[in-house]
Design a protein around this motif. Structure first.
Motif, PDB file in Angstrom:
ATOM      1  N   GLY A 143       0.797  -1.196  -0.143  1.00 50.22           N
ATOM      2  CA  GLY A 143       0.022  -0.007  -0.093  1.00 50.22           C
ATOM      3  C   GLY A 143       0.886   1.179   0.000  1.00 50.22           C
ATOM      4  N   ALA A 144       1.412   1.510   1.188  1.00 45.61           N
ATOM      5  CA  ALA A 144       2.499   2.798   1.099  1.00 45.61           C
ATOM      6  C   ALA A 144       3.828   2.006   1.672  1.00 45.61           C
ATOM      7  CB  ALA A 144       2.005   3.673   2.493  1.00 45.61           C
ATOM      8  N   PRO A 145       4.739   2.040   0.853  1.00 45.25           N
ATOM      9  CA  PRO A 145       5.718   1.587   0.808  1.00 45.25           C
ATOM     10  C   PRO A 145       6.953   2.294   1.873  1.00 45.25           C
ATOM     11  CG  PRO A 145       5.924   2.542  -1.265  1.00 45.25           C
ATOM     12  CD  PRO A 145       4.564   2.762  -0.649  1.00 45.25           C
ATOM     13  N   ASN A 146       7.539   1.519   3.059  1.00 45.94           N
ATOM     14  CA  ASN A 146       8.559   2.118   3.870  1.00 45.94           C
ATOM     15  C   ASN A 146       9.797   2.450   3.205  1.00 45.94           C
ATOM     16  OD1 ASN A 146       7.357  -0.496   4.944  1.00 45.94           O
ATOM     17  ND2 ASN A 146       7.882   0.468   6.677  1.00 45.94           N
ATOM     18  N   ALA A 147      10.048   1.854   1.917  1.00 45.48           N
ATOM     19  CA  ALA A 147      11.343   1.984   1.253  1.00 45.48           C
ATOM     20  C   ALA A 147      11.081   1.961  -0.232  1.00 45.48           C
ATOM     21  CB  ALA A 147      12.210   1.032   1.828  1.00 45.48           C
ATOM     22  N   LEU A 148      11.627   2.989  -0.687  1.00 44.70           N
ATOM     23  CA  LEU A 148      11.635   2.937  -2.340  1.00 44.70           C
ATOM     24  C   LEU A 148      13.166   3.007  -3.056  1.00 44.70           C
ATOM     25  CD1 LEU A 148       9.428   3.385  -4.126  1.00 44.70           C
ATOM     26  CD2 LEU A 148       9.558   5.614  -3.724  1.00 44.70           C
ATOM     27  N   VAL A 149      13.460   2.134  -3.879  1.00 39.69           N
ATOM     28  CA  VAL A 149      14.710   1.898  -4.492  1.00 39.69           C
ATOM     29  C   VAL A 149      14.459   2.486  -6.017  1.00 39.69           C
ATOM     30  CG1 VAL A 149      16.645   0.612  -5.143  1.00 39.69           C
ATOM     31  CG2 VAL A 149      15.426   0.098  -2.870  1.00 39.69           C
ATOM     32  N   ILE A 150      15.014   3.319  -6.229  1.00 40.68           N
ATOM     33  CA  ILE A 150      14.430   4.213  -7.471  1.00 40.68           C
ATOM     34  C   ILE A 150      15.638   4.506  -8.557  1.00 40.68           C
ATOM     35  CG2 ILE A 150      13.814   6.163  -8.643  1.00 40.68           C
ATOM     36  CD1 ILE A 150      11.504   4.812  -7.413  1.00 40.68           C
ATOM     37  N   CYS A 151      15.543   3.907  -9.605  1.00 42.32           N
ATOM     38  CA  CYS A 151      16.732   3.600 -10.562  1.00 42.32           C
ATOM     39  C   CYS A 151      16.419   4.687 -11.790  1.00 42.32           C
ATOM     40  CB  CYS A 151      16.896   2.350 -10.764  1.00 42.32           C
ATOM     41  SG  CYS A 151      17.276   1.333  -9.731  1.00 42.32           S
ATOM     42  N   ASN A 152      15.343   5.169 -11.875  1.00 39.58           N
ATOM     43  CA  ASN A 152      15.132   6.254 -13.049  1.00 39.58           C
ATOM     44  C   ASN A 152      14.137   7.345 -12.764  1.00 39.58           C
ATOM     45  OD1 ASN A 152      12.867   4.787 -13.229  1.00 39.58           O
ATOM     46  ND2 ASN A 152      12.894   4.723 -15.419  1.00 39.58           N
ATOM     47  N   LYS A 153      14.166   8.279 -13.300  1.00 35.07           N
ATOM     48  CA  LYS A 153      13.250   9.427 -13.112  1.00 35.07           C
ATOM     49  C   LYS A 153      11.712   9.359 -12.938  1.00 35.07           C
ATOM     50  CE  LYS A 153      15.823  13.780 -14.276  1.00 35.07           C
ATOM     51  NZ  LYS A 153      16.615  13.626 -15.280  1.00 35.07           N
ATOM     52  N   SER A 181      10.000   6.611 -12.743  1.00 38.19           N
ATOM     53  CA  SER A 181       9.819   5.830 -11.404  1.00 38.19           C
ATOM     54  C   SER A 181       9.602   6.718 -10.339  1.00 38.19           C
ATOM     55  CB  SER A 181      10.862   4.532 -11.194  1.00 38.19           C
ATOM     56  OG  SER A 181      10.859   3.747 -12.196  1.00 38.19           O
ATOM     57  N   LEU A 182      10.131   7.805 -10.197  1.00 34.88           N
ATOM     58  CA  LEU A 182      10.345   8.637  -8.909  1.00 34.88           C
ATOM     59  C   LEU A 182       9.116   9.292  -8.954  1.00 34.88           C
ATOM     60  CD1 LEU A 182      12.174  10.096  -6.710  1.00 34.88           C
ATOM     61  CD2 LEU A 182      12.592  11.835  -8.260  1.00 34.88           C
ATOM     62  N   SER A 183       8.703   9.949  -9.999  1.00 36.26           N
ATOM     63  CA  SER A 183       7.382  10.606 -10.022  1.00 36.26           C
ATOM     64  C   SER A 183       6.076   9.496  -9.639  1.00 36.26           C
ATOM     65  CB  SER A 183       6.956  11.407 -11.249  1.00 36.26           C
ATOM     66  OG  SER A 183       8.220  11.527 -12.099  1.00 36.26           O
ATOM     67  N   LYS A 184       6.355   8.532 -10.084  1.00 37.44           N
ATOM     68  CA  LYS A 184       5.277   7.436  -9.894  1.00 37.44           C
ATOM     69  C   LYS A 184       4.947   7.161  -8.572  1.00 37.44           C
ATOM     70  CE  LYS A 184       3.599   3.015 -11.805  1.00 37.44           C
ATOM     71  NZ  LYS A 184       3.962   1.864 -12.849  1.00 37.44           N
ATOM     72  N   PHE A 185       6.189   6.873  -7.903  1.00 38.43           N
ATOM     73  CA  PHE A 185       5.851   6.124  -6.405  1.00 38.43           C
ATOM     74  C   PHE A 185       6.392   6.911  -5.169  1.00 38.43           C
ATOM     75  CE2 PHE A 185       6.785   2.332  -9.204  1.00 38.43           C
ATOM     76  CZ  PHE A 185       5.820   1.714  -8.997  1.00 38.43           C
ATOM     77  N   ALA A 186       7.349   7.870  -5.345  1.00 36.63           N
ATOM     78  CA  ALA A 186       7.687   8.935  -4.404  1.00 36.63           C
ATOM     79  C   ALA A 186       6.501   9.512  -3.586  1.00 36.63           C
ATOM     80  CB  ALA A 186       8.501   9.915  -4.817  1.00 36.63           C
ATOM     81  N   PRO A 187       5.315   9.874  -4.216  1.00 36.23           N
ATOM     82  CA  PRO A 187       4.178  10.440  -3.243  1.00 36.23           C
ATOM     83  C   PRO A 187       3.678   9.429  -2.354  1.00 36.23           C
ATOM     84  CG  PRO A 187       3.954  11.030  -5.702  1.00 36.23           C
ATOM     85  CD  PRO A 187       5.150  10.083  -5.457  1.00 36.23           C
ATOM     86  N   ARG A 188       3.805   7.966  -2.667  1.00 32.04           N
ATOM     87  CA  ARG A 188       3.138   6.961  -1.677  1.00 32.04           C
ATOM     88  C   ARG A 188       4.150   6.649  -0.633  1.00 32.04           C
ATOM     89  NH1 ARG A 188       1.926   2.367  -6.217  1.00 32.04           N
ATOM     90  NH2 ARG A 188       1.969   1.311  -4.485  1.00 32.04           N
ATOM     91  N   LEU A 189       5.474   7.098  -0.589  1.00 32.64           N
ATOM     92  CA  LEU A 189       6.031   6.522   0.441  1.00 32.64           C
ATOM     93  C   LEU A 189       5.708   7.027   1.937  1.00 32.64           C
ATOM     94  CD1 LEU A 189       9.762   7.444  -0.283  1.00 32.64           C
ATOM     95  CD2 LEU A 189       9.001   5.436   0.806  1.00 32.64           C
ATOM     96  N   ARG A 190       5.699   6.111   2.865  1.00 26.03           N
ATOM     97  CA  ARG A 190       5.313   6.446   4.386  1.00 26.03           C
ATOM     98  C   ARG A 190       6.346   7.233   4.781  1.00 26.03           C
ATOM     99  NH1 ARG A 190       4.379   0.799   7.049  1.00 26.03           N
ATOM    100  NH2 ARG A 190       3.078   0.390   4.909  1.00 26.03           N
ATOM    101  N   PRO A 191       5.915   8.438   5.713  1.00 30.81           N
ATOM    102  CA  PRO A 191       6.594   9.240   6.538  1.00 30.81           C
ATOM    103  C   PRO A 191       7.546   8.329   7.356  1.00 30.81           C
ATOM    104  CG  PRO A 191       4.379   9.997   6.685  1.00 30.81           C
ATOM    105  CD  PRO A 191       4.181   8.740   5.924  1.00 30.81           C
ATOM    106  N   GLY A 192       8.948   8.596   7.532  1.00 26.89           N
ATOM    107  CA  GLY A 192       9.688   8.027   8.299  1.00 26.89           C
ATOM    108  C   GLY A 192      10.451   6.802   7.459  1.00 26.89           C
ATOM    109  N   GLY A 193       9.690   6.725   6.231  1.00 28.90           N
ATOM    110  CA  GLY A 193      10.589   5.619   5.320  1.00 28.90           C
ATOM    111  C   GLY A 193      11.597   6.415   4.415  1.00 28.90           C
ATOM    112  N   TRP A 194      12.209   5.429   3.518  1.00 30.74           N
ATOM    113  CA  TRP A 194      13.459   5.831   2.966  1.00 30.74           C
ATOM    114  C   TRP A 194      13.347   5.879   1.379  1.00 30.74           C
ATOM    115  CZ3 TRP A 194      17.993   7.296   4.867  1.00 30.74           C
ATOM    116  CH2 TRP A 194      18.398   6.840   5.979  1.00 30.74           C
ATOM    117  N   LEU A 195      13.873   6.841   0.848  1.00 29.03           N
ATOM    118  CA  LEU A 195      13.889   6.861  -0.328  1.00 29.03           C
ATOM    119  C   LEU A 195      15.310   6.679  -1.125  1.00 29.03           C
ATOM    120  CD1 LEU A 195      12.807   7.604  -3.629  1.00 29.03           C
ATOM    121  CD2 LEU A 195      13.076   9.837  -2.849  1.00 29.03           C
TER     122      LEU A 195
END
Length: 188
Positions: free
Chosen positions: A71-81, A83-97
């Motif tokens: 649902g809301a990931p704790n961590a996001l491992v992003i390898c291209n731009k 994907s950043l726009s697509k997933f970053a807004p869903r990150l949980r506060p306190g999580g890692w990008l």
């Protein structure tokens, strides 16, 4: 992330098709299973071609996983731009990008309270002797932040997820995992 008695981590690894995203997710899932964790793993391809997007969602827990969907990931491992726009807004506060700073200059649309770390994955892969192993550098970088699996444990699972003909890449991939983990562990 999560106390010892309740480990529950939702991770999304995302990037271009051809960047080895699905392999990185598969390796994380395999290493976690070998370590005795409960795992769900869901790969997703946009267009199944190089340059299309690919992502995979992995849930890691020390208890049975009730819902296999991230649902809301704790961590996001992003390898291209993209994907950043697509997933970053869903990150949980306190999580890692954790993002590939070799390909992404600036990070945007990140929720408040998210910790951000840029990894020069291309340079670290070159130092590891394998320009193609940026996916392993990025996975190592995540392991360095998460701290519940070592890059060594991931390296030991490489033979399980790589086709036999790619087993000669195991030393370089192991080195890439180690360099990625070292890079982030020293910055956390």
């Amino acid at each position: 992330m999560g106390s010892a008695n309740g480990l529950y981590e939702e991770v999304v690894i995302a990037g271009f098709g051809g960047q080895g995203i699905i392999l990185a997710g598969k390796l994380l899932a395999q290493a976690a299973m070998k370590a005795g964790l409960e795992v769900t793993y869901m790969p997703s391809y946009g267009a199944e071609v190089r340059g299309g997007t690919a992502n995979c969602m992995v849930i890691l827990s020390n208890k049975p996983i009730a819902c296999p969907i991230v649902g809301a990931p704790n961590a996001l491992v992003i390898c291209n731009k993209a994907s950043l726009s697509k997933f970053a807004p869903r990150l949980r506060p306190g999580g890692w990008l954790i993002f590939n700073s070799s390909l992404i200059e600036d990070v945007h649309s990140v929720p408040d309270g998210v910790r951000v770390i840029g990894v020069p994955a291309e340079e670290l892969a070159l130092q590891a002797g394998s320009p193609k192993s940026t996916n392993m550098v990025m996975l190592g970088a995540y392991l360095g932040v998460w701290g519940h699996l070592s890059p060594q444990q991931a390296a030991e699972a490489l033979a399980d997820v790589l086709a036999e003909r790619h087993h000669k890449t195991i030393p370089a991939n192991s080195e890439a995992l180690r360099r990625g983990a070292e890079f982030t562990a020293s910055r956390v």
